[in-house]
Design an enzyme around this catalytic site. Structure first.
Site, PDB file in Angstrom:
ATOM      1  CB  SER A 151      -0.930   0.015   1.216  1.00 17.64           C
ATOM      2  OG  SER A 151      -0.194   0.222   2.412  1.00 17.64           O
ATOM      3  CB  CYS A 152       1.819   3.829  -1.505  1.00 15.12           C
ATOM      4  SG  CYS A 152       0.787   3.787  -2.983  1.00 15.12           S
ATOM      5  N   GLY A 153       0.222   5.915  -0.634  1.00  8.59           N
ATOM      6  CA  GLY A 153      -0.707   7.016  -0.478  1.00  8.59           C
ATOM      7  C   GLY A 153      -1.978   6.847  -1.276  1.00  8.59           C
ATOM      8  N   GLY A 201      -2.048   4.113  -4.043  1.00  5.66           N
ATOM      9  CA  GLY A 201      -1.903   2.948  -4.908  1.00  5.66           C
ATOM     10  C   GLY A 201      -0.927   3.137  -6.052  1.00  5.66           C
ATOM     11  CD1 TRP A 242      -3.179   8.058   4.733  1.00  6.87           C
ATOM     12  CD2 TRP A 242      -3.027   5.968   5.516  1.00  6.87           C
ATOM     13  NE1 TRP A 242      -3.328   8.110   6.103  1.00  6.87           N
ATOM     14  CE2 TRP A 242      -3.232   6.832   6.604  1.00  6.87           C
ATOM     15  CE3 TRP A 242      -2.903   4.588   5.765  1.00  6.87           C
ATOM     16  CZ2 TRP A 242      -3.315   6.380   7.920  1.00  6.87           C
ATOM     17  CZ3 TRP A 242      -2.978   4.144   7.069  1.00  6.87           C
ATOM     18  CH2 TRP A 242      -3.186   5.038   8.131  1.00  6.87           C
TER      19      TRP A 242
END
Length: 283
Positions: A240-242, A244, A269
């Protein structure tokens, strides 16, 4: 570099030799964080690798979803890339203006929709320009083609999947954001986001996987870095990240060194941090 799946990267030299190959389609997959104020479409019109097409992840997305650049249906993806002139027979080469930041998202999207013949230009546009190669300006047009897209659901996770995993811990979650955002010390770039991380996830900032010029570390260095995280990589893997995007850099890194396929939490996120029913850890 001795990558197990080294065909997922192409060099500037390779692309130079195949620039006029009709079986190769070059895509500018640049995406900027909203806080930069930059316009990837305008930058493409100003400067791009000769013959490249613009692939805007915000346009090839689920327009009914308020979250940024969420995956579209297979039908919409196929129609969109077919209209660009891309068929299932083409070898896709993706780059971005950073070296590597968002190009991996386009790489992942094609794989999600059943097209494995896709690679990232190692070093991106900066490497192309540093080698002294020419650039173009203006739009690029190709005749439309037929692209049959089939969803590989195993490469995607939803918020429901992640909520289940918070309890089960059956899959290893890896977070590609900077360490300060993971701990909650630094604010999120998107307004209205809570700070912290998904419970049980591992911090693996995508920049740690790269050299200063945004090329990937050699295979032995990548493997050493992954081993040093202490993660249980025998579990299924999810990044995951901010929103995708840079999670796909993790997915590409694992693919390069042959350590399994990594699914991506598409909402990341932007979804998790905005909701009030999703648990958060800090520190």
């Amino acid at each position: 570099m001795d990558y197990v799946n080294g065909d997922a990267l192409v060099t500037v030299e390779w692309l130079t030799e195949h620039l006029n190959d009709p079986s190769v389609v070059i895509l500018d997959g640049t995406s900027h964080l909203p806080t930069t104020g930059r316009d990837g479409d305008a930058e493409f019109l100003d400067k791009h690798i000769p013959g490249a097409l613009r692939f805007n992840i915000d346009l090839v997305s689920d327009k009914s979803n308020p979250l940024p650049h969420m995956l579209p249906s297979a039908e919409f993806f196929g129609e969109s890339v077919g209209a660009m002139g891309i068929s299932n027979k083409h070898r896709i080469v993706v780059y971005d203006v950073y070296g590597l930041q968002s190009a991996a998202r386009t790489w992942w999207m094609f794989r999600v929709f059943g097209h494995s013949n896709v690679a990232v230009l190692h070093g991106g546009l900066p490497a192309w320009e540093a080698a002294g190669h020419s650039i173009e300006s203006g739009p690029t047009q190709r005749s439309s083609a037929a692209f049959a897209a089939v969803l590989n659901a195993g490469l995607v996770r939803s918020v429901e999947d992640i909520l289940t995993n918070v309890d089960s811990r059956a899959e290893l979650m890896m977070d590609a954001r900077a360490a300060g955002r993971f701990t909650g010390q630094d604010p999120e770039p998107r307004a209205g986001m809570r700070s912290g991380h998904i419970p049980g996830s591992l911090s693996l900032p995508f920049t740690q996987l790269l050299n200063p010029d945004r090329t990937f570390l050699p295979a032995d260095a990548l493997n050493a870095l992954l081993d040093d995280t202490g993660g249980d990589f025998s579990k299924p893997l999810v990044a995951s990240c901010g929103s995708g995007v840079t999670a796909c850099v993790i997915a590409l890194a694992f693919h390069l060194v042959g350590r399994g396929e990594v699914a991506v939490y598409d909402g990341s996120w932007a979804e998790w941090g905005a909701r009030q029913d999703t648990p958060i850890e800090s520190g």
